[in-house]
Design a protein around this motif. Structure first.
Motif, PDB file in Angstrom:
ATOM      1  N   UNK A   1      28.056  -9.563  59.603  1.00  0.00           N
ATOM      2  CA  UNK A   1      27.050  -9.841  60.842  1.00  0.00           C
ATOM      3  C   UNK A   1      26.337 -11.098  60.449  1.00  0.00           C
ATOM      4  N   UNK A   2      26.110 -11.999  61.339  1.00  0.00           N
ATOM      5  CA  UNK A   2      25.018 -13.048  61.297  1.00  0.00           C
ATOM      6  C   UNK A   2      23.784 -12.668  62.199  1.00  0.00           C
ATOM      7  N   UNK A   3      22.729 -12.757  61.985  1.00  0.00           N
ATOM      8  CA  UNK A   3      21.658 -12.177  62.927  1.00  0.00           C
ATOM      9  C   UNK A   3      20.278 -13.211  62.715  1.00  0.00           C
ATOM     10  N   UNK A   4      19.717 -13.379  63.875  1.00  0.00           N
ATOM     11  CA  UNK A   4      18.556 -14.184  63.671  1.00  0.00           C
ATOM     12  C   UNK A   4      17.529 -13.378  64.314  1.00  0.00           C
ATOM     13  N   UNK A   5      16.547 -13.025  63.550  1.00  0.00           N
ATOM     14  CA  UNK A   5      15.374 -12.042  64.061  1.00  0.00           C
ATOM     15  C   UNK A   5      15.991 -10.699  64.640  1.00  0.00           C
ATOM     16  N   UNK A   6      16.808 -10.103  64.025  1.00  0.00           N
ATOM     17  CA  UNK A   6      17.612  -8.961  64.265  1.00  0.00           C
ATOM     18  C   UNK A   6      18.614  -9.198  65.562  1.00  0.00           C
ATOM     19  N   UNK A   7      18.602 -10.293  66.188  1.00  0.00           N
ATOM     20  CA  UNK A   7      19.552 -10.489  67.246  1.00  0.00           C
ATOM     21  C   UNK A   7      20.780 -10.919  66.648  1.00  0.00           C
ATOM     22  N   UNK A   8      22.020 -10.212  66.924  1.00  0.00           N
ATOM     23  CA  UNK A   8      23.321 -10.441  66.359  1.00  0.00           C
ATOM     24  C   UNK A   8      23.777 -11.643  67.014  1.00  0.00           C
ATOM     25  N   UNK A   9      24.241 -12.450  66.128  1.00  0.00           N
ATOM     26  CA  UNK A   9      24.688 -13.972  66.577  1.00  0.00           C
ATOM     27  C   UNK A   9      26.321 -14.160  66.455  1.00  0.00           C
TER      28      UNK A   9
END
Length: 506
Positions: free
Chosen positions: A198-206
């Motif tokens: 998983x790649x996420x930014x501020x817990x939002x999955x990207x």
């Protein structure tokens, strides 16, 4: 002779006045010429200063453009003439001072980019702005340039000139291309890796790879991208995982992997091993998380632990785990000054049941006996199967007063004795017919030792409680006997720990 003619008094001759007027005019014109010459000289000096300043600024501009790999150019659109600055000539691979027309410039453009440059220039002829990146060929080598120009129009909205800049962005483009290639390799690797990524930014999955979709039971990528990583973490592990995330973002050192419990989209719990690192994703900081499903491994570990420390029939702690807990209880007593109690009990009248109905029925009774024992003690206490029909009960954290501790142990022992005396109704499954019930009565003989001080050792306590149990059997069974070492325990406790002269005996 002619007499001379006399002029009237007070008048000068006409020629004298004319001379005076001419002299005055000459003086005026001389002063005017001098002033004009001075003004012209001052203007010339100022012009020279401005010219020198302009030359300095032009030189600085050339140096600045050279440092920035940038040049400029002007275009006379009507005359179809483009004049680059020296820096612009060097970027385009032209001799300094060169001029070129539109077609000649297009000849420098990479053939794959010419159509785009033509379209951009045509749009600029009406819109006024030419802006874009494209490739040119310089001495047989491909270079990337950035062009930006503003066009000027006459009163009829016809373009007549343009002023533009050209910048060599070859190194920047190569870096971009290399980065893009690296990202493509990265994507290929994580697409095929068996671990969930998983790649996420501020817990939002990207981003999520196919293994992540499979792990979390997502029907498609869209269903997972709508989630946040916090939605996938079990509440019991959320705080530790968020703390770990903050440390990763700050670049603080931490163990490479951590075990946690996650939740699938359908609510199923899974045990995972998580590894995270900070990366750049789509040009912005992000967190790469590698997730490995260790559910089966944890189940196997639990099974191994169960086999190593628990009795397979009754699921009670076995002798190995009992020894560990007894050692902990002794150590705890040393710190707190509390007493503890160890009970050995043997089931009376168990052997006849085995002999008459077989070990399968005997096992049913042992399971029921274990259940009754656990119901008689506190949650903090330990009930263990010592072997065969022998059980051990460890009571921890009793009173600091020996007499009260002994009374509590005696109360629990009687409670156990009463529970074990009740009849057993054992349901024996049948092969060809419904299960049948076998009634059996089975009492217990119980030996107890009360302990506290550092002078008690696990092996000695076990031996003393076992001896007291056999004493109960020898006295007629279905009895409770306290070890005589319980009295010596209180002697040790008060003598060595409290220095009290009065000895209490129970």
């Amino acid at each position: 002779m002619n007499e001379p003619v006399h002029q009237p008094e007070g008048r000068e001759p006409a020629s004298g006045w004319l001379t005076y007027a001419m002299a005055t005019l000459m003086a005026f014109f001389t002063r005017a010429n001098r002033q004009q010459a001075a003004a012209l000289n001052a203007l010339g000096t100022e012009l020279n200063e401005y010219t020198h300043l302009l030359e300095q600024n032009t030189s600085l501009l050339e140096r600045a453009q050279s440092v920035a790999f940038m040049g400029s150019w002007v275009s006379d659109i009507a005359a179809d003439e483009i004049t680059p600055t020296p820096a612009g000539c060097r970027i385009l691979g032209l001799p300094v001072g060169s001029h070129l027309n539109y077609r000649q410039y297009l000849a420098l453009v990479h053939e794959e980019d010419r159509a785009g440059v033509k379209a951009a220039w045509q749009a600029a002829l009406s819109g006024g702005l030419f802006d874009g990146e494209h490739r040119i060929i310089v001495n047989g080598t491909v270079h990337w340039v950035r062009q930006r120009a503003e066009l000027e129009f006459d009163l009829n909205r016809q373009p007549h000139s343009a002023l533009g800049i050209v910048q060599d962005i070859t190194d920047h483009k190569r870096t971009q291309i290399a980065l893009k290639a690296s990202e493509e390799r990265y994507r290929t690797l994580i697409e095929w890796t068996p671990d969930a990524i998983l790649v996420h930014r501020h817990t939002q999955i990207m981003y999520a790879n196919p293994a992540a979709l499979k792990l979390f039971g997502a029907p498609d990528l869209h269903n997972l991208l709508r989630k946040r990583t916090t939605d996938l973490i079990h509440p019991t592990c959320l705080e530790s995982q968020q703390s770990r995330l903050m440390r990763i973002e700050k670049g603080e050192p931490l163990p490479p992997t951590a075990e946690a419990r996650f939740v699938k989209l359908d609510g199923t719990l899974i045990d995972v091993e998580v590894q995270g690192t900070a990366i750049e994703f789509d040009g912005e900081p992000a967190i790469h998380v590698s997730i490995r499903d260790i559910t089966q491994r944890k189940q196997l570990e639990n099974e191994i632990r169960q086999l190593a420390f628990y009795d397979t029939l009754t699921t009670l702690p076995n002798r190995r785990l009992l020894d560990d807990r007894l050692s902990q209880a002794i150590t705890g007593n040393r710190r707190s000054g509390h007493f503890g109690a160890l009970m050995f009990l043997d089931l009376d009248n168990f052997k006849p049941l085995n002999d008459q109905h077989g070990h399968a029925v005997g096992d049913l009774l042992l399971v029921e006996a274990a259940s009754r024992l656990k119901a008689c003690v506190r949650e903090m206490d330990t009930v263990a199967r010592f072997g065969g029909d022998e059980f051990v009960v460890l009571l921890s954290e009793l009173d600091t007063d020996w007499q009260k501790a002994r009374q509590f142990a005696d109360k629990v022992a009687h409670k156990i004795k009463t529970a074990m005396t009740k009849p057993y109704a054992l349901a024996v499954p049948g092969k060809a017919h419904p299960s049948r019930r076998i009634a059996h009565r089975c009492t217990s003989s119980i030996g107890v030792v009360v302990f506290a001080s550092a002078h008690a050792h696990a092996e000695e306590l076990t031996k003393w409680a076992d001896a007291a149990m056999y004493q109960a059997k020898n006295e007629g069974r279905n009895r409770i006997c306290f070890s005589e070492h319980s009295d010596s325990e209180v002697l040790d406790h008060y003598f060595f720990d409290s220095y009290q002269p009065n000895i209490l005996k129970g």
